[in-house]
Design a protein around this motif. Structure first.
Motif, PDB file in Angstrom:
ATOM      1  N   CYS A 191       0.758  -1.144  -0.050  1.00  0.00           N
ATOM      2  CA  CYS A 191       0.032   0.054   0.016  1.00  0.00           C
ATOM      3  C   CYS A 191       0.956   1.264   0.028  1.00  0.00           C
ATOM      4  O   CYS A 191       2.032   1.226   0.803  1.00  0.00           O
ATOM      5  CB  CYS A 191      -0.946   0.145   1.085  1.00  0.00           C
ATOM      6  SG  CYS A 191      -1.759   1.456   1.581  1.00  0.00           S
ATOM      7  N   GLY A 193       0.087   4.168   0.842  1.00  0.00           N
ATOM      8  CA  GLY A 193      -0.261   5.112   1.779  1.00  0.00           C
ATOM      9  C   GLY A 193       0.416   4.726   3.096  1.00  0.00           C
ATOM     10  O   GLY A 193       1.254   5.578   3.687  1.00  0.00           O
ATOM     11  N   CYS A 194       0.179   3.597   3.884  1.00  0.00           N
ATOM     12  CA  CYS A 194       1.009   3.296   5.150  1.00  0.00           C
ATOM     13  C   CYS A 194       1.909   2.450   4.752  1.00  0.00           C
ATOM     14  O   CYS A 194       3.075   2.329   5.775  1.00  0.00           O
ATOM     15  CB  CYS A 194      -0.016   2.223   5.910  1.00  0.00           C
ATOM     16  SG  CYS A 194      -0.643   1.026   4.858  1.00  0.00           S
ATOM     17  N   ALA A 197       0.631  -2.408   4.692  1.00  0.00           N
ATOM     18  CA  ALA A 197      -0.539  -3.353   4.060  1.00  0.00           C
ATOM     19  C   ALA A 197      -0.072  -3.883   2.809  1.00  0.00           C
ATOM     20  O   ALA A 197       0.456  -3.068   1.968  1.00  0.00           O
ATOM     21  CB  ALA A 197      -1.803  -2.659   3.856  1.00  0.00           C
TER      22      ALA A 197
HETATM   23 ZN   LIG Z   1      -2.178   1.320   3.708  1.00  0.00          ZN
END
Ligand SMILES: [Zn+2]
Ligand SMILES: [Zn+2]
Length: 215
Positions: A191, A193-194, A197
Motif C-alpha cells: 500500500c 499510503g501506509c 499493508a
Molecule cells: Zn495502507
C-alpha cells in the motif's frame, strides 16, 4: 478469568486436566501482558509521577482490554518472572521425560503450536524497545524470560523470523482472499499510503479499505 500461576501449578500437580486449559490463553496472557506493561511504561515516562495502582496479578481473559487489565509494571515483572519460570521448568521436565513437576506432554505441544506466529513478533517488539527501556529492570527481566520461553519450547529464532517475514510480506490483508490464509507464491503489492499493508491485487486492496485487517 484464571490466575495463571495457579493454572501452572494445577497442571504440574495434576489438579487441572490439560484439556480444561486453552494453551492460546496462556500465550495470549504473556504477549498481551508484555505489550500492556510497556505501554504503561511509556505513558509513565511521559507523565512523571503518574503511576497507577495496577492489579498485581496476571488474571485476564482473552477478551480483556488493556484498560481493564491495568498491568502494573513492577507487579507484572514479578509475576511474569515467576509464572514464565514455572512454565519453563514444567516444559523442560516434560521434554526430558521427568514425571515429577512436569507439564503434560500434550499441553507442551499445544503451547508450542500456540506460540508459533506470536513468539517471534513479540521478541521483535521487545527488541525494538531496547533504545527506550534498555536500562530499565523490568525490560531486562521481560526480555530475557521471553527469549528463554521460546528456547525452552524448542522454537528456533531464525526459522521463526523467516516465517514472520513470509507472513508479513506474502499474506494479502484482505480477509477473504485465498492468500490471507496461505502465503502467496509471488511478491505482493505494498500500500502506497501506509507502506505496511500488502495485497495480492488492486481488487483486494479496494475491498480491504472498508474492513482493514492486520496480520
Ligand atoms: Zn495502507
Ligand atoms: Zn488478495
Amino acid at each position: 478469568m484464571q490466575c495463571y500461576s495457579l493454572v501452572c501449578e494445577g497442571l504440574l500437580y495434576g489438579e487441572i486436566a490439560p484439556e480444561k486449559i486453552d494453551a492460546r490463553d496462556v500465550i495470549f496472557m504473556f504477549t498481551h501482558g508484555i505489550r500492556c506493561c510497556f505501554d504503561n511504561l511509556s505513558s509513565a515516562a511521559s507523565e512523571p509521577g503518574g503511576e497507577e495502582d495496577g492489579v498485581h496479578h496476571l488474571c485476564l481473559s482473552r477478551t480483556a482490554h488493556c484498560a481493564d487489565l491495568q498491568v502494573d509494571c513492577k507487579g507484572f515483572e514479578d509475576m511474569f518472572g515467576r509464572v514464565s519460570e514455572d512454565f519453563c521448568q514444567g516444559i523442560r521436565k516434560s521434554l526430558s521425560g521427568e514425571e515429577k513437576g512436569s507439564l503434560p506432554a500434550i499441553f507442551v505441544d499445544e503451547l508450542r503450536v500456540a506460540s508459533r506466529g506470536v513468539w517471534y513478533p513479540t521478541l521483535r517488539y521487545i527488541r525494538e524497545l531496547r533504545p527506550q527501556f534498555g536500562t530499565n529492570a523490568t525490560y531486562g527481566v521481560v526480555s530475557s524470560r521471553w527469549s528463554r520461553f521460546g528456547d525452552v519450547l524448542g522454537l528456533n529464532e531464525a526459522a521463526e523470523r523467516d516465517r514472520y517475514e513470509l507472513m508479513r510480506t506474502r499474506v494479502c490483508w484482505w480477509e477473504d482472499c485465498t492468500f490471507n490464509k496461505t502465503p502467496s507464491p509471488k511478491p505482493l503489492l505494498t500500500c502506497k499510503g501506509c507502506k505496511e499493508a500488502r495485497y495480492c491485487s488492486a481488487a483486494c486492496q479496494r475491498r480491504s479499505v472498508r474492513v482493514p485487517f492486520r496480520y
